[in-house]
Design an enzyme around this catalytic site. Structure first.
Site, PDB file in Angstrom:
ATOM      1  CG  ASP A 436      -0.798   2.677   4.595  1.00 15.69           C
ATOM      2  OD1 ASP A 436      -0.878   3.905   4.789  1.00 15.69           O
ATOM      3  OD2 ASP A 436      -1.007   2.150   3.496  1.00 15.69           O
ATOM      4  CG  HIS A 438      -1.496   7.274   3.822  1.00 19.98           C
ATOM      5  ND1 HIS A 438      -1.180   8.573   4.108  1.00 19.98           N
ATOM      6  CD2 HIS A 438      -0.430   6.773   3.155  1.00 19.98           C
ATOM      7  CE1 HIS A 438       0.018   8.846   3.625  1.00 19.98           C
ATOM      8  NE2 HIS A 438       0.494   7.776   3.054  1.00 19.98           N
ATOM      9  CB  SER A 489      -0.728  -1.278   2.359  1.00 18.75           C
ATOM     10  OG  SER A 489      -0.264  -0.187   3.099  1.00 18.75           O
TER      11      SER A 489
END
Length: 900
Positions: A436, A438, A489
Site C-alpha cells: 500500500d 497511501h 491491505s
C-alpha cells in the site's frame, strides 16, 4: 374454446401476463445491495423489516417486478436472500408482484428459488462458463418454473457489438429451446446496456447497437423478451440526475419502440419523454442514436450548465481577506500551499502556544477535509494535497514546539524536578502495510499524536510485516498502528496480527485507513491477536484511544468494552456459510485439466537459459502502463479511460492523470529511474501430477518445481487445476520465468519527503509500481512474439493486453495459482535475479525494491489463470514431503490457503 397464447406469464400473489399490448414493464432496482446504499445498510444491520419499506416504496412508485440482489462481500448472500424473500412473501402489498432473483452467484439464486412463491425471473444465466454450465443452470431454473434472463455473454466475454449481441442470443435461444426444453416466452435476453458519452469513440454506438440488436432479436425470436439495466447507459453522468433521467427516458423511448419489454430502472425517477426540455432531449437523442461526431462534447457542455453546483476554475483570491483561521481552513480544503508559511506564522503570533495552532485551526480544517472525503465530495488526491499543506504548516511550527520543550527541560533541570518529556515518552510505531502506497491518514494521526507528547516512529509506506514487528521489538514501542487505504491491505493487517501472536507480542494494535472498518477489524483481525486490537475511526479519536491503552487504570476496562463490542459484531455479521465440500487430494489429482498431448507439439524458444535487459528504455515501457490500478491506488473508482470523463470524479481524475504524466515526463527525460529485467527458458517435463522438472540442454536437473492443486468439489467435467497440468508429460516442453524491477526511486522520495510533499512522493511510488508492471507486460509480449515465439502473429492493443486476451500466462509465486512464496527461491536461482535484475528477497520473501514483479511463463493455449483457494491436510502433508520441508514450516507459508 379460447386459445391460450404463449405469453410470458409471471406471478407473485397476483399474475403478470406480458402481452404484446403490455406497456414497458418496470423492474424496481432499489432492493439491490449494490444499487442502493440505504437497502445495503439495512440488510447488513439485519434490519430486514425496515428493508421491506424500500421494496414497498418501489411497488408504490410503479414497479411491476422487484429485483432482489444480495451480492456483498460481508454478507452471507444465501442467508440474506432466504431471509428477505421469506419476509417479503408475508407482505401482501409487496408480494403481489413477481420477484427477479438477481445474483452473480448461482448458489444465491438457488437459495431464492427454494423459497419463492409464484413464478419468478432468474437474473441471470449466460454462456460465459461454457455451454455445459449454461445448460445445467437452465435445467435447474426450468425445474423451479422460473423464467430466465440470459446475458449476451459467452466464453469470449460480454457482447459489445451489434453482431455479437445477436449471435450470442441466437445461440443461447437454440440451446434453451432445443436442448433444455425452455418455452420461448420464458426466455428474456439482456443484450448488454453499456455507458455512452464516455469520450471513447468505440463506445458511441453502444446504445444504438442495443436498440438495433433488440429489433433483430424480436424479429428472429418473437416470443422472447428483451430487458436491460437502464441506468448503465448514463453512467458517464453520475452525480447529475437531471441529465441522467433525460438520457434514460430518451433511451427507453427508442428501445421500447424497437421491442424492449422490460428494464431495471428506478420507477420513481423516470421523466416523461415529452416533458424533457427540447434542447436537452435533442442532445440526448444525438448521443443515444450516435447522430453526430460531437454529440458527446455537446451534451457534456450542456450538463455543466445544469449542475446543482458549478465549479469555478478561475483563481479567486477573495478568501485572503478572511480571518487567519478561515484562511488556514481554505488552504487545507483546497490544497493551497502558496501562503501557508505566512498564515501559519500569523496564527502562531495570535495563539498562546504553537501547539494551539495545530489543535485549533489546523485540526478544524482537517476535520472539514475528513467530512468532505467521507461524504464523497473530495477524492484521495485532493486529500493528499491537503495533508501536504498540513505538513508544511506543522514544519513551520515544529521548531517553536521543540524550543518550548527544551525550555521546560532546562527549567526542570534548574529546579531539580523530574523531566517527564524526554526519553520517557510513550512510543507509537506507525506504518502503512506492505503493498500500500497511501499514508495520508497515518501522517495525520502521527502529527496529532506527536503533538500530544508521544514519540512517533513512522516506518513509511509499503512496510513488510517482519520489518514492522522487528522494529517494534527492537525499539520496545508501546503501541503499533497500521494504516491502509487499498483493499489488499486488509489481508496484510490480518497477517500482521497473526505474526504478533506468533511472536508472543504484548503491544496493542491500532487499525485505521479508508477501507478498514469496525466490522472488518472485529471479524477478521481481532480474533487473530489477544492483546488488544482497536479500530480508530479518525485522527481526532486517536489521542483518546492511545491514552486509554497506556493508562494502567483505564486499559483493562477499555479493552474489555472493546472485546464486548467486537463479540457482538462477530455474532451479528459472522457468516453461517454453507459448508464447502472438498475432495481428497488423490481424487483431485485424478481430475487434471484435460489436454490432448498426443496431438500437440510444444513450441521451442529461440534460446534456453537467461537473457538480461539492462536499463531498458522507460519511454517504451511507459506505453504499456495499465492505468486502471493507478486510479485504484488513489481510491478513484472507475475504468480507465472512461474515468476521465466520469461525471463525478472525471475532473479530479483528469488532474491526477495529467499530474502523473507530467511527473512521468520528468522521470523519463531526466533519467530518474532505471528498469532492470531478466527472462529465461528451460527444458521442462512433468514427472508427477504436480511436479515439473527443469533441465539444461545437457539433461542436468536445475530445479524441481512443485505445484498445488485445487481441492474444492467441482461440477461434473470441471477440472481441479494445477500449474503442472500445462506442461507436457510425454514430449519435450519448456517453462519460462521473469523478474523485473524499477530502481533509483529513493533520493527522489527523500527530496519530496524533505519538502513535505506527500502528493508527489506517493505519486512517484505509484508510478514506479505501474512501470514495473508495464515492464513485465512488455517483456511478456516480446516472449510471446519473439523470444519464445509461440504467438508470432499476435497484434493486440494495449486494452487487449490489459484484458489478458493473449495466449499463455505468467503466474507469480505468492499469488492465487501458486500461493507458495518459497518457490520464489527457485525462480531467483534460475534467473540469478538478484544480480541480473537487482532484486533482493526479504526474510518474508517480499521483493526489494518494492516496484518489482516476477513470475513463471507457460505457453500452452489452454493455460489459464486460476486460484487454488483452500487445500486440505492430505495435500499439505504431500506437498511438504515433496518440498522436503516440515509440516510446521510449510504451514507457516501456506496458512492463507489452509483455513477452509
Amino acid at each position: 374454446m379460447s386459445e391460450i397464447r404463449p405469453y410470458l406469464r409471471l406471478s407473485g400473489l397476483e399474475p403478470l401476463v406480458v402481452r404484446p399490448e403490455t406497456n414497458f414493464v418496470n423492474v424496481g432496482e432499489r432492493t439491490n445491495v449494490t444499487g442502493s446504499k440505504k437497502f445495503a445498510r439495512l440488510i447488513k444491520e439485519n434490519k430486514y423489516e425496515e428493508a421491506l419499506s424500500v421494496a414497498r416504496q418501489q411497488v408504490e412508485n410503479g414497479a411491476q417486478v422487484l429485483d432482489v440482489n444480495m451480492d456483498d462481500a460481508l454478507l452471507d448472500g444465501e442467508k440474506a436472500m432466504t431471509t428477505f424473500i421469506n419476509l417479503l412473501q408475508s407482505e401482501p402489498d409487496i408480494a403481489k408482484i413477481p420477484v427477479m432473483l438477481d445474483s452473480s452467484k448461482f448458489s444465491i439464486i438457488l437459495a431464492g428459488l427454494k423459497c419463492i412463491q409464484g413464478k419468478c425471473i432468474v437474473n441471470s444465466i449466460s454462456l460465459k462458463e461454457g455451454e455445459e454450465k449454461f445448460v445445467e443452470q437452465a435445467i435447474i431454473c426450468r425445474s423451479f418454473g422460473a423464467a430466465v434472463i440470459v446475458m449476451a455473454f459467452d466464453e469470449n466475454g460480454q457482447a459489445d457489438t451489434l453482431q455479437r449481441r445477436v449471435d450470442i442470443c441466437q445461440r443461447a435461444y437454440d440451446i434453451l429451446t432445443q436442448k433444455v426444453g425452455f418455452a420461448p416466452q420464458d426466455i428474456i435476453f439482456d443484450p448488454n446496456i453499456f455507458a455512452v458519452a464516455t469520450g471513447i469513440e468505440e463506445h458511441n454506438n453502444y446504445a444504438i447497437d442495443f436498440i438495433e440488436a433488440t429489433r433483430i432479436i424480436k424479429q428472429r425470436m418473437p416470443l422472447t423478451k428483451v430487458s436491460g439495466g437502464v441506468s448503465n447507459v448514463s453512467f458517464s453522468f453520475r452525480g447529475n440526475d437531471h441529465v441522467r433521467e433525460a438520457i434514460h427516458s430518451v433511451f427507453l423511448y427508442h428501445a421500447i419502440k424497437a421491442g424492449m419489454d422490460m428494464g431495471i430502472v428506478n420507477a420513481g425517477q423516470l421523466v416523461v419523454y415529452d416533458e424533457i426540455e427540447p434542447q436537452l432531449r435533442e442532445l440526448c437523442e444525438d448521443v443515444i442514436l450516435n447522430r453526430r461526431p460531437d454529440s458527446t462534447e455537446r451534451l457534456v457542455a450542456f450538463a455543466e450548465t445544469v449542475k446543482a453546483t458549478g465549479k469555478e476554475e478561475k483563481k479567486d483570491e477573495a478568501w485572503r481577506s478572511a480571518s487567519v483561521e478561515e484562511r488556514l481552513k481554505h488552504a487545507l480544503v483546497n490544497g493551497i500551499t502558496e501562503y501557508i508559511d505566512e498564515d501559519t506564522e500569523e496564527a502562531r503570533q495570535k495563539y498562546p502556544k504553537p501547539l494551539d495552532v495545530i489543535e485549533g485551526p489546523l485540526m478544524d480544517g482537517m476535520n472539514v477535509v475528513g467530512d468532505l472525503f467521507g461524504s464523497g465530495k473530495m477524492f484521495l488526491p485532493q486529500v493528499v494535497k491537503s495533508a501536504r499543506v498540513m505538513k508544511k504548516s506543522v514544519a513551520v511550527l515544529t521548531p517553536f514546539i521543540e524550543a518550548e520543550k527544551e525550555e521546560r527541560r532546562l527549567a526542570h533541570l534548574a529546579a531539580g524536578t523530574e523531566n517527564k518529556e524526554g526519553a520517557g515518552a510513550a512510543k507509537i510505531l506507525m506504518a502503512t502495510v506492505k503493498g500500500d502506497v497511501h499514508d495520508i491518514g497515518k501522517n495525520i494521526v502521527g502529527v496529532v499524536l506527536g503533538c500530544n507528547g508521544y514519540d512517533i516512529i513512522d516506518l513509511g509506506v509499503m512496510v513488510p510485516a517482519d520489518k514492522i514487528l522487528d522494529t517494534a521489538q527492537k525499539e520496545n514501542v508501546d503501541i503499533i498502528g497500521l494504516s491502509g487505504l487499498i483493499t489488499p491491505s486488509l489481508d496484510e493487517m490480518v497477517h500482521v496480527a497473526k505474526e504478533m501472536k506468533r511472536r508472543g507480542m504484548k503491544q496493542p494494535l491500532l487499525i485505521g485507513g479508508a477501507t478498514t472498518s469496525r466490522t472488518h477489524t472485529a471479524v477478521k483481525i481481532a480474533p487473530e491477536y489477544d492483546n488488544g486490537v482497536v479500530y480508530v475511526l479518525d485522527a481526532s479519536r486517536s489521542v483518546t484511544v492511545a491514552g486509554s491503552l497506556l493508562s494502567n487504570e483505564q486499559k483493562t476496562d477499555f479493552l474489555s468494552s472493546i472485546q464486548t463490542e467486537y463479540t457482538k459484531l462477530q455474532e451479528d455479521f459472522a457468516s453461517k456459510r454453507a459448508a464447502k465440500e472438498y475432495v481428497t487430494f488423490a481424487e483431485a489429482q485424478q481430475n487434471p485439466v484435460k489436454i490432448d498431448w498426443s496431438n500437440y507439439t510444444p513450441p521451442a524458444p529461440e534460446f534456453t537459459g537467461a537473457k538480461v535487459f539492462e536499463d531498458h528504455d522507460l519511454a517504451e515501457i511507459r506505453e504499456y502502463i495499465d492505468w486502471g490500478p493507478f486510479f485504484i491506488t488513489w481510491e478513484m473508482k472507475g475504468k480507465y479511460p472512461e474515468i476521465l470523463k466520469d461525471a463525478n470524479v472525471g475532473a479530479e481524475a483528469t488532474k491526477l492523470f495529467n499530474d502523473a504524466n507530467a511527473l512521468l515526463d520528468r522521470i523519463v527525460t531526466e533519467n530518474w529511474l532505471h528498469a532492470e529485467g531478466v527472462i529465461g527458458f528451460w527444458n521442462a517435463v512433468k514427472t508427477a501430477p504436480d511436479t515439473i522438472v527443469l533441465k539444461d540442454d545437457t539433461g542436468n536437473t536445475l530445479q524441481t518445481l512443485e505445484s498445488l492443486r485445487q481441492q474444492q468439489k467441482k461440477a461434473a467435467n470441471q477440472p481441479h487445476f494445477s500449474l503442472a497440468d500445462f506442461v507436457s508429460p510425454v514430449a519435450k516442453d519448456y517453462v519460462g520465468a521473469f523478474a523485473v524491477s524499477i530502481h533509483g526511486i529513493e533520493p527522489y522520495l527523500k527530496a519530496f519527503a524533505d519538502s513535505h510533499d506527500d502528493y508527489n512522493k506517493i505519486m512517484l511510488q505509484a508510478l514506479a509500481d505501474r512501470l514495473a508492471e508495464a515492464f513485465a507486460e512488455l517483456l511478456h509480449k516480446k516472449v510471446r512474439t519473439q523470444y519464445w515465439g509461440y504467438a508470432k502473429d499476435e497484434n493486440l492493443s494495449n486494452e487487449e493486453l490489459v484484458k489478458e486476451t493473449y495466449q499463455g500466462i505468467r503466474p507469480a509465486p505468492g499469488y492465487p495459482a501458486c500461493p507458495d512464496h518459497t518457490e520464489k527461491h527457485k525462480l531467483f536461482s534460475l534467473l540469478n535475479a538478484s544480480e541480473n535484475a537487482g532484486i533482493q528477497l526479504t526474510e518474508s520473501l517480499a521483493m526489494y525494491p518494492a516496484a518489482s514483479v516476477c513470475g513463471w511463463y507457460f505457453s500452452h493455449p489452454q493455460s489459464t489463470y486460476f486460484g487454488i483457494n483452500k487445500i486440505m491436510p492430505d495435500q499439505l502433508e504431500d506437498y511438504a514431503k515433496r518440498k522436503g520441508m516440515s509440516i510446521e514450516e510449510m504451514t507457516k507459508w501456506l496458512r492463507p490457503v489452509l483455513e477452509a
